[in-house]
Structure formats: structure tokens, C-alpha cells
Design a protein around this motif. Structure first.
Motif, short mmCIF file in Angstrom:
data_model
loop_
_atom_site.label_atom_id
_atom_site.label_comp_id
_atom_site.label_asym_id
_atom_site.label_seq_id
_atom_site.Cartn_x
_atom_site.Cartn_y
_atom_site.Cartn_z
N GLY A 202 -0.43 8.60 -4.40
CA GLY A 202 1.16 8.56 -3.71
C GLY A 202 1.82 7.29 -4.47
O GLY A 202 1.61 6.95 -5.55
N ASN B 164 -5.96 10.13 0.64
CA ASN B 164 -4.85 10.87 -0.15
C ASN B 164 -3.61 10.76 0.56
O ASN B 164 -2.91 11.64 0.82
CB ASN B 164 -5.40 12.40 0.10
N ALA B 165 -3.14 9.51 0.63
CA ALA B 165 -2.10 9.06 1.19
C ALA B 165 -0.85 9.27 0.48
O ALA B 165 -0.85 9.03 -0.85
CB ALA B 165 -2.08 7.77 1.59
N SER B 166 0.14 9.93 1.10
CA SER B 166 1.47 9.92 0.47
C SER B 166 2.41 8.77 0.05
O SER B 166 2.94 8.46 -0.65
CB SER B 166 2.37 11.09 1.08
N ARG C 149 -5.81 3.97 -0.58
CA ARG C 149 -4.96 5.03 -0.50
C ARG C 149 -5.35 6.41 -0.99
O ARG C 149 -4.88 7.41 -0.88
CB ARG C 149 -3.58 4.76 -0.99
N ARG D 99 9.48 6.66 2.87
CA ARG D 99 9.15 8.25 2.74
C ARG D 99 9.94 8.69 1.92
O ARG D 99 9.69 9.60 1.21
CB ARG D 99 8.97 8.85 4.18
N GLU E 123 11.03 5.36 7.00
CA GLU E 123 11.93 6.36 6.71
C GLU E 123 12.17 6.12 5.27
O GLU E 123 12.26 6.98 4.33
CB GLU E 123 12.95 6.74 7.60
N PRO F 2 -0.91 16.78 6.86
CA PRO F 2 -0.59 17.01 5.72
C PRO F 2 0.03 15.85 5.08
O PRO F 2 -0.08 15.62 3.93
CB PRO F 2 0.48 18.21 5.40
N GLU F 3 0.99 14.93 5.63
CA GLU F 3 1.41 13.95 5.30
C GLU F 3 0.73 12.42 5.87
O GLU F 3 0.56 12.67 7.15
CB GLU F 3 2.88 13.77 5.56
N ARG F 4 0.25 11.62 5.01
CA ARG F 4 -0.57 10.61 5.49
C ARG F 4 0.14 9.43 4.94
O ARG F 4 0.44 9.13 3.73
CB ARG F 4 -1.98 10.63 5.15
N ILE F 5 0.45 8.31 5.93
CA ILE F 5 1.14 6.99 5.59
C ILE F 5 0.07 6.09 6.13
O ILE F 5 0.00 5.97 7.35
CB ILE F 5 2.71 7.17 6.27
#
Length: 291
Positions: free
Chosen positions: A121, A76-78, A72, A178, A175, A54-57
């Protein structure tokens, strides 16, 4: 350009393993700036894995940084984290950058430039403001994509990503991105640049243009710690400044030293041949004047 795709290893894999990060690595088979048709197939192939995350970096440097920003939305990158990316390698789009123009193919790279509709994102773009070309790319990208934050990391050149090596520092960077902690990111960048391994070299090279004597002092003090590539580049750039100042004999000595570091560099050899021709013409002219 720095590692060959072999189907089992990818850039930053060791870091991901040490940090226990689940990751997919995308490596181009050649320096082709991730053509859209290939990326579409790659994303489709990875879809089952991506759906479980669900979270893509996205995280990339230079060519990889370009891909992280351009795709991105498709991933669908956050968060996208890019170091020294290019807005495009199309000479018409980025006429100020000739480093990678030889890899541009009109058929392969139609409409390859980073554009607003590629955004998703947040993005964090790290670059050295003293690297004029990377700075222009960064500024252009920031105007094209919303929610793209520029994070300067002074005196790191095109190797800004190397300032964040080490598991603890890299994790702190991720981090902070994020958490959208811009203050923390800038503090981290300031701390990273102070101990960055390439900093002495970048300061010496930057000083050549306006403070060549200072560049020489910096080279005398820190040159022994330069990598062979850094040493060769410094000697080549310093030689060019000597040529500009009319100090041809000193320039020739430096070019010869640069070729000792990189004997296969055709650009160095060509510059030396050009300088030898200029020295020969100067001597003939002096002989004519004396006679």
C-alpha cells in the motif's frame, strides 16, 4: 513504553471510540519493538477479524510507527501512518541513534530493520526535520520503501503525533492519507504545527545551539507552560551549552534546577557530579596560580 498492556485498553482507543472507528490495538508487553515472531502470532490470532475488514489502516508512533511500516505487508494494509518511527534500534544499522539501543537484543531482533519487502500500500511518515535523529530515520526509510511519503511537521520534536490530537484533526489526517491528498496533508501539517502544544519548547531547545540568548528569551516567556519533563530537558541542555561556553556557575544552577524537576534522573546527577569536579579542579588551579 508509555502505557502498560492490560488486555483491555490500547493506545488511541479513546479516539477510535469517539470517531466510531473499528480498531484492533497491538501493545507490546515491554519496549521490545514488536519482534517478528510475536507479531506473526498476533496476526494469526486476529485473522478472523482482519478478514472481515477489506480496508486496513495502520497507525502508530515511534515504536508503533516502526511496526506500522515494517508489518504493513503482513497486515496487507492499504495505508500506514507512522509518526517518528525508527528504521531499526540495532546499533549497527542505526549508529546515529543511541536512545533505544539498550532495548536491542541480537536474539530477539535479528534482521529487524525496515526493508523493501515489507512494503504494501502507501505510507505517510510524519517527522520534525529539526529533530536530527528522527530526520535520519525518516530519510533512510523513504529510500528503503516505495510509496512512502515524508510529511514534515516542523518544531514538534519526537512528539509529532501530539500535534494531531483532537478527533476532528486526527480524522482529517486519516482521510487525507486515505485519499492520497498530499497537498491537503501538508496544509494540515502546517496548521497543526502552529498550534502544537510542544512548539514553544521545541523552538527554545533548537535555539540553544546557535542562538542561546534567543533560547533564554523564549524560555523566559513560555517556560511556565512547559511540562516538567520539558522544563527539565531545557535546563539540562541549556546547562550543557553554558558549560561549553565556560560559564560553569550558571550551568550548575541550571543543573540543580533540572534535578528539582526530575530528582530521579541519574543522568542529571552524574552530569552535576562531573561539573562539580571540574569546578573544584578549576579552583585548585586558580589557587596554585595565585600562590
Amino acid at each position: 513504553m508509555e502505557m502498560k498492556a492490560n488486555g483491555s485498553r490500547f493506545w488511541a482507543q479513546r479516539f477510535c471510540e469517539k470517531a466510531d472507528i473499528s480498531a484492533l490495538g497491538f501493545i507490546s508487553r515491554r519496549p521490545n519493538w514488536f519482534p517478528a515472531a510475536s507479531v506473526v502470532k498476533a496476526v494469526e490470532a486476529a485473522a478472523p477479524i482482519l478478514r472481515a475488514a477489506p480496508e486496513r489502516i495502520l497507525y502508530g508512533h515511534s515504536q508503533g510507527g516502526y511496526a506500522a511500516l515494517r508489518y504493513r505487508g503482513r497486515f496487507n494494509a492499504s495505508v500506514a501512518i507512522a509518526f517518528c518511527p525508527q528504521v531499526s534500534i540495532d546499533p549497527k544499522v542505526a549508529p546515529f541513534d543511541g536512545r533505544f539501543a539498550r532495548y536491542f537484543s541480537p536474539d530477539l531482533h535479528a534482521n529487524m530493520g525496515i526493508a523493501p519487502d515489507h512494503a504494501a500500500g502507501r505510507a505517510y511518515l510524519f517527522f520534525d526535520p529539526f529533530h536530527a535523529v528522527d530526520h535520519r530515520h525518516a530519510a533512510r526509510i523513504a529510500t528503503l520503501q516505495e510509496r512512502t511519503h515524508l510529511v514534515p511537521v516542523h518544531m514538534t520534536g519526537h512528539g509529532t503525533v501530539r500535534a494531531f490530537t483532537g478527533t476532528e484533526r486526527a480524522l482529517s489526517l486519516i482521510e487525507a492519507c486515505r485519499g492520497d491528498d498530499l497537498r491537503g496533508l501538508r496544509a494540515l501539517a502546517r496548521a497543526a504545527r502552529v498550534v502544537a502544544p510542544m512548539r514553544p519548547y521545541q523552538i527554545a531547545v533548537t535555539a540553544i545551539a546557535r542562538h542561546p540568548a534567543w533560547a533564554d528569551r523564549f524560555h523566559a516567556r513560555f517556560g511556565s507552560s512547559f511540562s516538567p519533563v520539558e522544563r527539565a530537558n531545557f535546563l539540562y541542555l541549556r546547562a550543557n551549552r553554558h558549560i561549553r561556553d565556560g560559564e560553569l556557575a550558571t550551568a550548575r544552577t541550571m543543573l540543580v534546577d533540572a534535578m528539582t524537576c526530575q530528582p530521579e534522573n541519574a543522568g542529571f546527577a552524574g552530569r552535576l557530579a562531573e561539573l562539580d569536579g571540574r569546578i573544584a579542579r578549576s579552583r585548585r588551579a586558580d589557587g596554585t596560580a595565585l600562590s
